[in-house]
Motif scaffolding. Sequence first.
Motif, PDB file in Angstrom:
ATOM      1  N   LEU A 219       0.839  -1.202   0.000  1.00  0.00           N
ATOM      2  CA  LEU A 219       0.000   0.000   0.000  1.00  0.00           C
ATOM      3  C   LEU A 219       0.871   1.249   0.000  1.00  0.00           C
ATOM      4  CD1 LEU A 219      -2.809  -1.036   2.492  1.00  0.00           C
ATOM      5  CD2 LEU A 219      -2.641  -1.404   0.031  1.00  0.00           C
ATOM      6  N   LYS A 220       0.717   2.051  -1.040  1.00  0.00           N
ATOM      7  CA  LYS A 220       1.507   3.267  -1.222  1.00  0.00           C
ATOM      8  C   LYS A 220       0.583   4.447  -1.508  1.00  0.00           C
ATOM      9  CE  LYS A 220       5.319   0.818  -1.043  1.00  0.00           C
ATOM     10  NZ  LYS A 220       6.211   0.876   0.138  1.00  0.00           N
ATOM     11  N   ALA A 221       1.091   5.635  -1.285  1.00  0.00           N
ATOM     12  CA  ALA A 221       0.333   6.850  -1.589  1.00  0.00           C
ATOM     13  C   ALA A 221       0.059   6.926  -3.085  1.00  0.00           C
ATOM     14  CB  ALA A 221       1.101   8.082  -1.127  1.00  0.00           C
ATOM     15  N   GLY A 222      -1.136   7.370  -3.443  1.00  0.00           N
ATOM     16  CA  GLY A 222      -1.526   7.519  -4.837  1.00  0.00           C
ATOM     17  C   GLY A 222      -2.322   6.365  -5.408  1.00  0.00           C
ATOM     18  N   LEU A 223      -2.436   5.248  -4.703  1.00  0.00           N
ATOM     19  CA  LEU A 223      -3.209   4.113  -5.211  1.00  0.00           C
ATOM     20  C   LEU A 223      -4.697   4.457  -5.271  1.00  0.00           C
ATOM     21  CD1 LEU A 223      -1.547   1.112  -3.322  1.00  0.00           C
ATOM     22  CD2 LEU A 223      -1.366   1.652  -5.757  1.00  0.00           C
ATOM     23  N   PRO A 224      -5.421   3.913  -6.258  1.00  0.00           N
ATOM     24  CA  PRO A 224      -6.866   4.209  -6.357  1.00  0.00           C
ATOM     25  C   PRO A 224      -7.651   3.534  -5.248  1.00  0.00           C
ATOM     26  CG  PRO A 224      -6.218   2.577  -7.990  1.00  0.00           C
ATOM     27  CD  PRO A 224      -4.943   3.048  -7.351  1.00  0.00           C
ATOM     28  N   VAL A 225      -8.708   4.193  -4.811  1.00  0.00           N
ATOM     29  CA  VAL A 225      -9.543   3.716  -3.714  1.00  0.00           C
ATOM     30  C   VAL A 225     -11.007   3.798  -4.143  1.00  0.00           C
ATOM     31  CG1 VAL A 225     -10.242   4.081  -1.315  1.00  0.00           C
ATOM     32  CG2 VAL A 225      -7.875   4.495  -2.003  1.00  0.00           C
ATOM     33  N   GLU A 226     -11.784   2.819  -3.731  1.00  0.00           N
ATOM     34  CA  GLU A 226     -13.227   2.812  -3.985  1.00  0.00           C
ATOM     35  C   GLU A 226     -13.956   2.728  -2.644  1.00  0.00           C
ATOM     36  OE1 GLU A 226     -15.726  -0.523  -5.968  1.00  0.00           O
ATOM     37  OE2 GLU A 226     -15.066   0.775  -7.603  1.00  0.00           O
ATOM     38  N   LEU A 227     -14.963   3.570  -2.489  1.00  0.00           N
ATOM     39  CA  LEU A 227     -15.676   3.667  -1.213  1.00  0.00           C
ATOM     40  C   LEU A 227     -17.164   3.425  -1.420  1.00  0.00           C
ATOM     41  CD1 LEU A 227     -15.863   4.638   1.839  1.00  0.00           C
ATOM     42  CD2 LEU A 227     -16.292   6.918   0.888  1.00  0.00           C
ATOM     43  N   GLY A 234     -25.700   1.051  -2.966  1.00  0.00           N
ATOM     44  CA  GLY A 234     -25.655   0.964  -4.422  1.00  0.00           C
ATOM     45  C   GLY A 234     -24.780   1.993  -5.090  1.00  0.00           C
ATOM     46  N   GLN A 235     -24.192   2.918  -4.343  1.00  0.00           N
ATOM     47  CA  GLN A 235     -23.343   3.950  -4.917  1.00  0.00           C
ATOM     48  C   GLN A 235     -21.905   3.744  -4.451  1.00  0.00           C
ATOM     49  OE1 GLN A 235     -24.868   8.038  -5.119  1.00  0.00           O
ATOM     50  NE2 GLN A 235     -26.711   7.353  -4.056  1.00  0.00           N
ATOM     51  N   THR A 236     -20.961   4.042  -5.344  1.00  0.00           N
ATOM     52  CA  THR A 236     -19.542   3.973  -5.012  1.00  0.00           C
ATOM     53  C   THR A 236     -18.886   5.307  -5.330  1.00  0.00           C
ATOM     54  OG1 THR A 236     -19.029   3.050  -7.206  1.00  0.00           O
ATOM     55  CG2 THR A 236     -19.398   1.493  -5.410  1.00  0.00           C
ATOM     56  N   PHE A 237     -17.819   5.603  -4.607  1.00  0.00           N
ATOM     57  CA  PHE A 237     -17.121   6.874  -4.748  1.00  0.00           C
ATOM     58  C   PHE A 237     -15.625   6.599  -4.901  1.00  0.00           C
ATOM     59  CE2 PHE A 237     -20.956   7.405  -2.278  1.00  0.00           C
ATOM     60  CZ  PHE A 237     -21.555   8.511  -2.851  1.00  0.00           C
ATOM     61  N   LYS A 238     -14.993   7.371  -5.776  1.00  0.00           N
ATOM     62  CA  LYS A 238     -13.582   7.191  -6.068  1.00  0.00           C
ATOM     63  C   LYS A 238     -12.732   8.097  -5.193  1.00  0.00           C
ATOM     64  CE  LYS A 238     -14.564   4.351  -9.445  1.00  0.00           C
ATOM     65  NZ  LYS A 238     -14.271   2.907  -9.322  1.00  0.00           N
ATOM     66  N   GLY A 239     -11.554   7.605  -4.839  1.00  0.00           N
ATOM     67  CA  GLY A 239     -10.613   8.388  -4.060  1.00  0.00           C
ATOM     68  C   GLY A 239      -9.209   7.860  -4.273  1.00  0.00           C
ATOM     69  N   VAL A 275     -13.934   0.568   2.488  1.00  0.00           N
ATOM     70  CA  VAL A 275     -12.880   1.102   1.627  1.00  0.00           C
ATOM     71  C   VAL A 275     -12.151  -0.058   0.958  1.00  0.00           C
ATOM     72  CG1 VAL A 275     -10.788   2.498   1.537  1.00  0.00           C
ATOM     73  CG2 VAL A 275     -12.614   3.095   3.136  1.00  0.00           C
ATOM     74  N   ARG A 276     -11.962   0.071  -0.339  1.00  0.00           N
ATOM     75  CA  ARG A 276     -11.213  -0.939  -1.101  1.00  0.00           C
ATOM     76  C   ARG A 276     -10.061  -0.252  -1.820  1.00  0.00           C
ATOM     77  NH1 ARG A 276     -13.217  -5.129  -5.841  1.00  0.00           N
ATOM     78  NH2 ARG A 276     -11.462  -4.750  -7.224  1.00  0.00           N
ATOM     79  N   ILE A 277      -8.845  -0.762  -1.604  1.00  0.00           N
ATOM     80  CA  ILE A 277      -7.643  -0.206  -2.222  1.00  0.00           C
ATOM     81  C   ILE A 277      -7.089  -1.238  -3.198  1.00  0.00           C
ATOM     82  CG2 ILE A 277      -5.358   0.769  -1.823  1.00  0.00           C
ATOM     83  CD1 ILE A 277      -6.219   1.359   1.036  1.00  0.00           C
ATOM     84  N   ASP A 278      -7.109  -0.933  -4.495  1.00  0.00           N
ATOM     85  CA  ASP A 278      -6.542  -1.816  -5.517  1.00  0.00           C
ATOM     86  C   ASP A 278      -5.058  -1.509  -5.664  1.00  0.00           C
ATOM     87  OD1 ASP A 278      -9.019  -2.953  -5.976  1.00  0.00           O
ATOM     88  OD2 ASP A 278      -9.502  -1.602  -7.634  1.00  0.00           O
ATOM     89  N   TYR A 279      -4.212  -2.525  -5.412  1.00  0.00           N
ATOM     90  CA  TYR A 279      -2.767  -2.295  -5.521  1.00  0.00           C
ATOM     91  C   TYR A 279      -2.107  -3.071  -6.666  1.00  0.00           C
ATOM     92  CZ  TYR A 279      -2.688  -6.516  -2.551  1.00  0.00           C
ATOM     93  OH  TYR A 279      -2.886  -7.770  -2.031  1.00  0.00           O
ATOM     94  N   ASP A 280      -2.867  -3.906  -7.382  1.00  0.00           N
ATOM     95  CA  ASP A 280      -2.330  -4.581  -8.566  1.00  0.00           C
ATOM     96  C   ASP A 280      -3.494  -4.989  -9.455  1.00  0.00           C
ATOM     97  OD1 ASP A 280      -0.532  -5.617 -10.346  1.00  0.00           O
ATOM     98  OD2 ASP A 280      -0.169  -7.480  -9.244  1.00  0.00           O
ATOM     99  N   ASN A 281      -3.251  -5.062 -10.762  1.00  0.00           N
ATOM    100  CA  ASN A 281      -4.297  -5.439 -11.718  1.00  0.00           C
ATOM    101  C   ASN A 281      -3.737  -6.399 -12.751  1.00  0.00           C
ATOM    102  OD1 ASN A 281      -6.845  -3.571 -11.321  1.00  0.00           O
ATOM    103  ND2 ASN A 281      -5.051  -2.283 -10.991  1.00  0.00           N
ATOM    104  N   ARG A 282      -4.557  -7.380 -13.136  1.00  0.00           N
ATOM    105  CA  ARG A 282      -4.215  -8.289 -14.229  1.00  0.00           C
ATOM    106  C   ARG A 282      -5.362  -8.242 -15.224  1.00  0.00           C
ATOM    107  NH1 ARG A 282      -1.962 -12.985 -10.244  1.00  0.00           N
ATOM    108  NH2 ARG A 282       0.125 -12.108  -9.957  1.00  0.00           N
ATOM    109  N   ALA A 283      -5.029  -7.875 -16.450  1.00  0.00           N
ATOM    110  CA  ALA A 283      -6.064  -7.591 -17.439  1.00  0.00           C
ATOM    111  C   ALA A 283      -6.699  -8.849 -18.022  1.00  0.00           C
ATOM    112  CB  ALA A 283      -5.486  -6.738 -18.564  1.00  0.00           C
ATOM    113  N   ASN A 284      -5.985  -9.996 -18.030  1.00  0.00           N
ATOM    114  CA  ASN A 284      -6.494 -11.182 -18.717  1.00  0.00           C
ATOM    115  C   ASN A 284      -6.245 -12.419 -17.864  1.00  0.00           C
ATOM    116  OD1 ASN A 284      -7.758 -12.439 -20.933  1.00  0.00           O
ATOM    117  ND2 ASN A 284      -5.792 -13.017 -21.816  1.00  0.00           N
ATOM    118  N   ALA A 285      -6.770 -12.431 -16.678  1.00  0.00           N
ATOM    119  CA  ALA A 285      -6.553 -13.535 -15.756  1.00  0.00           C
ATOM    120  C   ALA A 285      -7.600 -14.622 -15.977  1.00  0.00           C
ATOM    121  CB  ALA A 285      -6.611 -13.042 -14.315  1.00  0.00           C
TER     122      ALA A 285
END
Length: 371
Positions: A219-227, A234-239, A275-285
């Motif tokens: 977890l590092k500063a600048g990572l995308p967050v979903e709330l 039913g609503q989500t907010f980006k941070g 709060v959900r913090i995404d720290y890695d993504n795989r496009a075709n898993a």
Amino acid sequence: MQPSSAFRRRGPLLSAVALACLVALSGCKGNGDAEAKAAEQKGPEAIPVEAVPASHRAIAASYTGTAPLEARAESQVVAKTSGVALDVLVEEGQPVRAGQTLVRLDAARAALQTAQTNAQMRKLENNFARARQLADQQLMSASDHDQIKYDLENARAANRLANLELSYANVTAPISGVIASRSIKPGNFVQINTPIFRIVDTSKLEAVLNVPERELATLKAGLPVELSVDALPGQTFKGTVDRVAPVVDSGSGTFRVVTAFEGGGLLQPGMFGRVRIDYDNRANALVVPRVALLEDEGDPAVFVVRDGKAARVPVKLGYTDGAWAEVRSGLKAGERVVVAGKAALRDGTKVQLIGQGAEASAAAKPATSTQ
């Protein structure tokens, strides 16, 4: 004794009936044996299951936690002087800017003090101007000249203090934000250092997570967050992750991660969120539904439908993302994994596909000719 003629006549009939019963019993026994033999050859009936194919999709590695939303800045507004509140200029819920006047206190006494110190200062300024001329002409001693100079500096300081006290009669907002609470009305006597307003800056909101130390490297500063918040289903907010405090608390084994969100809209301080913090993504898993995973104590595994039977297949898992689990090895794309009915299965159990799995399987088979 000779048998009667009636008995002689019924004898062949009874023999025929007995023979027919023996034949019938023999036939029933033959049919039962045949049915039992057919059932034995048929084996156990297939268990109905639902299955879906393993497929490729994007998946993210994430950390999730819960925390209340907090305002980035908050201030208790206090009166720096005492006096009667003549005007209260703002109400609860009203936005204010830093430096805006919120309350006007009775300033008559402070104004008189300011006028008095100002007059004393002007008098000493004139005296100092004349003393400087006399000193230049050597008609005044240096000590008398210095005394007038110090008196003037003291009068100037007293005048600045009086003006400062006069300015305190206008209570101003120290920060920009929204009036969250008000505890003053026109006509109230306000004591010095008494809180009269609470201002909350809702332009930026924060959620502070206490994260286990094992996540310190991810977890590092600048990572995308979903709330998501309970108050707005039913609503989500980006941070974003605003900052990370890398010091691990020895008692709890956690460190602080501060996430930031844009305020001024639906989000408000005090709301409880996930709060959900995404720290890695795989496009075709390669992924399967998480419900397909077997809930035993062994290594991760799934049931795969092969040739009408269930095969227990060990798998190596990667990331999990919501309802999906990444499979790093053990499966191929398109293989059907059982998602419903797996509790009754064993390795090699005959299965019957139902639901969407059966429809997809039927659609995949080549059409047979009717000619």
